[in-house]
Design an enzyme around this catalytic site. Structure first.
Site, mmCIF file in Angstrom:
data_model
loop_
_atom_site.group_PDB
_atom_site.id
_atom_site.type_symbol
_atom_site.label_atom_id
_atom_site.label_comp_id
_atom_site.label_asym_id
_atom_site.label_seq_id
_atom_site.Cartn_x
_atom_site.Cartn_y
_atom_site.Cartn_z
ATOM 1 N N HIS A 1 90.905 -16.633 56.286
ATOM 2 C CA HIS A 1 89.881 -16.537 56.218
ATOM 3 C C HIS A 1 89.497 -18.087 55.595
ATOM 4 C CE1 HIS A 1 85.336 -16.603 56.014
ATOM 5 N NE2 HIS A 1 85.698 -15.988 54.348
ATOM 6 N N ASP B 1 82.852 -16.211 61.239
ATOM 7 C CA ASP B 1 83.616 -17.563 61.166
ATOM 8 C C ASP B 1 83.585 -17.545 63.214
ATOM 9 O OD1 ASP B 1 84.392 -18.007 58.519
ATOM 10 O OD2 ASP B 1 85.875 -16.484 59.200
HETATM 11 P P1 NDP Z 1 79.467 -10.426 47.093
HETATM 12 O O1 NDP Z 1 78.426 -8.721 47.643
HETATM 13 O O2 NDP Z 1 77.641 -11.702 47.714
HETATM 14 O O3 NDP Z 1 80.637 -11.008 48.053
HETATM 15 C C1 NDP Z 1 81.684 -10.005 47.234
HETATM 16 C C2 NDP Z 1 82.731 -10.941 48.125
HETATM 17 O O4 NDP Z 1 82.263 -10.901 49.171
HETATM 18 C C3 NDP Z 1 83.222 -11.681 47.492
HETATM 19 O O5 NDP Z 1 84.259 -12.164 47.290
HETATM 20 C C4 NDP Z 1 82.893 -13.371 48.422
HETATM 21 O O6 NDP Z 1 83.353 -14.193 48.357
HETATM 22 C C5 NDP Z 1 82.898 -12.140 49.226
HETATM 23 N N1 NDP Z 1 82.437 -12.395 50.922
HETATM 24 C C6 NDP Z 1 82.786 -12.520 51.973
HETATM 25 N N2 NDP Z 1 82.351 -13.245 52.909
HETATM 26 C C7 NDP Z 1 81.543 -14.189 52.891
HETATM 27 C C8 NDP Z 1 80.764 -14.933 53.023
HETATM 28 N N3 NDP Z 1 80.737 -14.859 53.923
HETATM 29 N N4 NDP Z 1 79.077 -15.035 51.765
HETATM 30 C C9 NDP Z 1 79.721 -14.490 50.844
HETATM 31 N N5 NDP Z 1 80.418 -13.772 50.418
HETATM 32 C C10 NDP Z 1 81.915 -13.182 51.039
HETATM 33 O O7 NDP Z 1 78.924 -11.128 45.930
HETATM 34 P P2 NDP Z 1 78.398 -10.347 44.491
HETATM 35 O O8 NDP Z 1 78.598 -11.059 43.330
HETATM 36 O O9 NDP Z 1 76.542 -9.875 44.901
HETATM 37 O O10 NDP Z 1 78.545 -8.517 44.355
HETATM 38 C C11 NDP Z 1 80.016 -8.220 43.669
HETATM 39 C C12 NDP Z 1 79.904 -7.252 43.802
HETATM 40 O O11 NDP Z 1 81.470 -6.782 44.180
HETATM 41 C C13 NDP Z 1 79.204 -6.231 42.551
HETATM 42 O O12 NDP Z 1 78.444 -4.978 42.515
HETATM 43 C C14 NDP Z 1 80.674 -5.760 41.585
HETATM 44 O O13 NDP Z 1 80.558 -4.959 40.562
HETATM 45 C C15 NDP Z 1 81.459 -5.586 42.190
HETATM 46 N N6 NDP Z 1 82.836 -5.523 42.169
HETATM 47 C C16 NDP Z 1 83.624 -4.345 42.396
HETATM 48 C C17 NDP Z 1 85.254 -4.454 41.997
HETATM 49 C C18 NDP Z 1 85.169 -3.356 42.091
HETATM 50 O O14 NDP Z 1 85.408 -2.065 43.165
HETATM 51 N N7 NDP Z 1 86.819 -3.391 41.979
HETATM 52 C C19 NDP Z 1 85.717 -5.653 41.397
HETATM 53 C C20 NDP Z 1 85.084 -6.844 41.689
HETATM 54 C C21 NDP Z 1 83.475 -6.656 41.476
HETATM 55 P P3 NDP Z 1 83.274 -15.632 47.937
HETATM 56 O O15 NDP Z 1 82.393 -15.748 46.815
HETATM 57 O O16 NDP Z 1 84.892 -15.596 47.713
HETATM 58 O O17 NDP Z 1 82.973 -15.831 49.174
#
Ligand code: NDP
Length: 328
Positions: A187, A159
């Site tokens: 955020h 941000d």
């Molecule tokens: P991303 O890597 O794109 O995003 C991950 C997180 O970052 C989301 O919560 C997203 O929130 C957040 N985020 C914060 N700022 C930003 C931003 N500027 N732009 C985008 N995202 C932002 O998500 P993917 O779906 O590609 O990957 C998520 C991974 O997490 C997967 O590999 C999944 O398996 C893993 N995962 C792991 C868990 C664990 O370790 N227990 C639990 C759940 C998932 P938002 O989309 O709301 O912005």
């Protein structure tokens, strides 16, 4: 011999990590320190396999600074003895999903991770990126017995970077001319990007950009809504700029902040600026470069700005109530 740094990253198979991990390994973030990377993601075969693929690419870069990269599904194993935990993994918000539902979906992930960090790491700093990141950091901190809450931070640096770029574009100056931008609060769309204390070429922003209506309205809403605007334009979320901001956040905490300057990060409130103690709120922060930091004091706020801060703090308090049952 430079001291190695061990970094665990959750959500390692995801989009943000695909931009983030290489810059942690390359020397850009930790200089010439050898880096041990622990990639953590869900215990699902396809997800673990995707992490293995990323680990192969990291090795294939041949970075002189990458000492090891390992793949994990067990947080206790991944967080054992780490120096940094970057908690990126979280369920993204689905179409039509309310913020409250996202908070309740993601909260338990951070309860478990807080417990694992407590068991595994004595000297650790934590950055939460997965949303809602302020409240997720609060949950992790409160479930991490024995680790001070001050070690838990959440990311508002994207941000800040967005706000700097908007001000620089409006003023027609390079980004480097814009200093002292603070993101206050959550955020989320209630965050308050503070131009009143920012400077352009050393002058107050309002002397360079005299259109107060733009500053109070278009500027703020552009920064608040930027994530959605990028999804609308690109069809995917802002993963690369989020990863870039995570790198900036870690580097800012690792280095000593120059006198008179600061950066934005969500850290535990000590009551500064009237923010209730204990909330994880974005403030102007200064690092001593030795693991300590302080909330920069004495920034002036107009009544209009104080109302903006109050609104975003009220949202943080509501979120804290929603997850009350998850707080240890
Ligand atoms: P991303 O890597 O794109 O995003 C991950 C997180 O970052 C989301 O919560 C997203 O929130 C957040 N985020 C914060 N700022 C930003 C931003 N500027 N732009 C985008 N995202 C932002 O998500 P993917 O779906 O590609 O990957 C998520 C991974 O997490 C997967 O590999 C999944 O398996 C893993 N995962 C792991 C868990 C664990 O370790 N227990 C639990 C759940 C998932 P938002 O989309 O709301 O912005």
């Amino acid at each position: 011999m430079t001291k190695p740094v061990t970094v665990a990253i959750t959500g390692a198979a995801g989009q943000i990590c695909y931009s983030l991990l290489f810059r942690l390994a390359s020397g850009e973030t930790f200089g010439d320190r050898p880096v041990h990377l622990r990639l953590l993601d869900l215990p699902i075969a396809a997800v673990q396999q995707a992490c293995e693929g990323v680990a192969m690419e990291l090795r294939d870069c041949g970075y002189a600074t990458l000492a090891s990269v390992t793949v994990h599904s067990d947080p206790f194993e991944a967080f054992d003895g780490i120096n940094w935990a970057l908690l990126v993994g979280a369920k993204p918000r689905g179409a039509g999903m309310l913020r409250k539902d996202l908070i309740l979906e993601n909260g338990p992930i951070f309860t478990a991770q807080g417990q694992a960090i407590a068991r595994g790491a004595a000297d650790v700093r934590v950055l939460v990126v997965g949303n809602p990141c302020n409240t997720n950091a609060l949950i992790a901190a409160s479930n991490c017995t024995g680790v001070p809450n001050e070690r838990f931070t959440a990311m508002t640096r994207l941000d800040q970077n967005r706000a700097v770029a908007q001000l620089a574009m409006k003023a027609g100056v390079p980004n480097a001319d814009v200093t002292g931008v603070t993101i206050w609060g959550n955020h989320s769309a209630t965050q308050y990007p503070d131009f009143e204390n920012a400077r352009i070429g050393g002058k107050p922003v309002t002397e360079v950009i005299t259109d107060l209506d733009w500053l109070q309205n278009a500027f703020i809403s552009t920064v608040q809504q930027r994530g959605k605007a990028i999804i609308d334009a690109r069809g995917k979320s802002s993963a690369a700029s989020a990863a870039n901001a995570a790198i900036d956040h870690v580097k800012s905490f690792e280095a000593a902040t120059a006198p008179g300057q600061w950066f934005s990060a969500a850290v535990v409130s000590d009551g500064s600026y009237g923010v209730p103690a204990g909330l994880i709120c974005s403030f102007p922060v200064s690092s001593d470069g030795k693991g300590g930091f302080s909330i920069v004091q004495g920034l002036e706020m107009s009544d209009w700005a104080k109302a903006k801060l109050a609104a975003t703090v009220a949202e943080l308090q509501e979120e804290r109530e929603v997850v009350g049952h998850l707080l240890g």
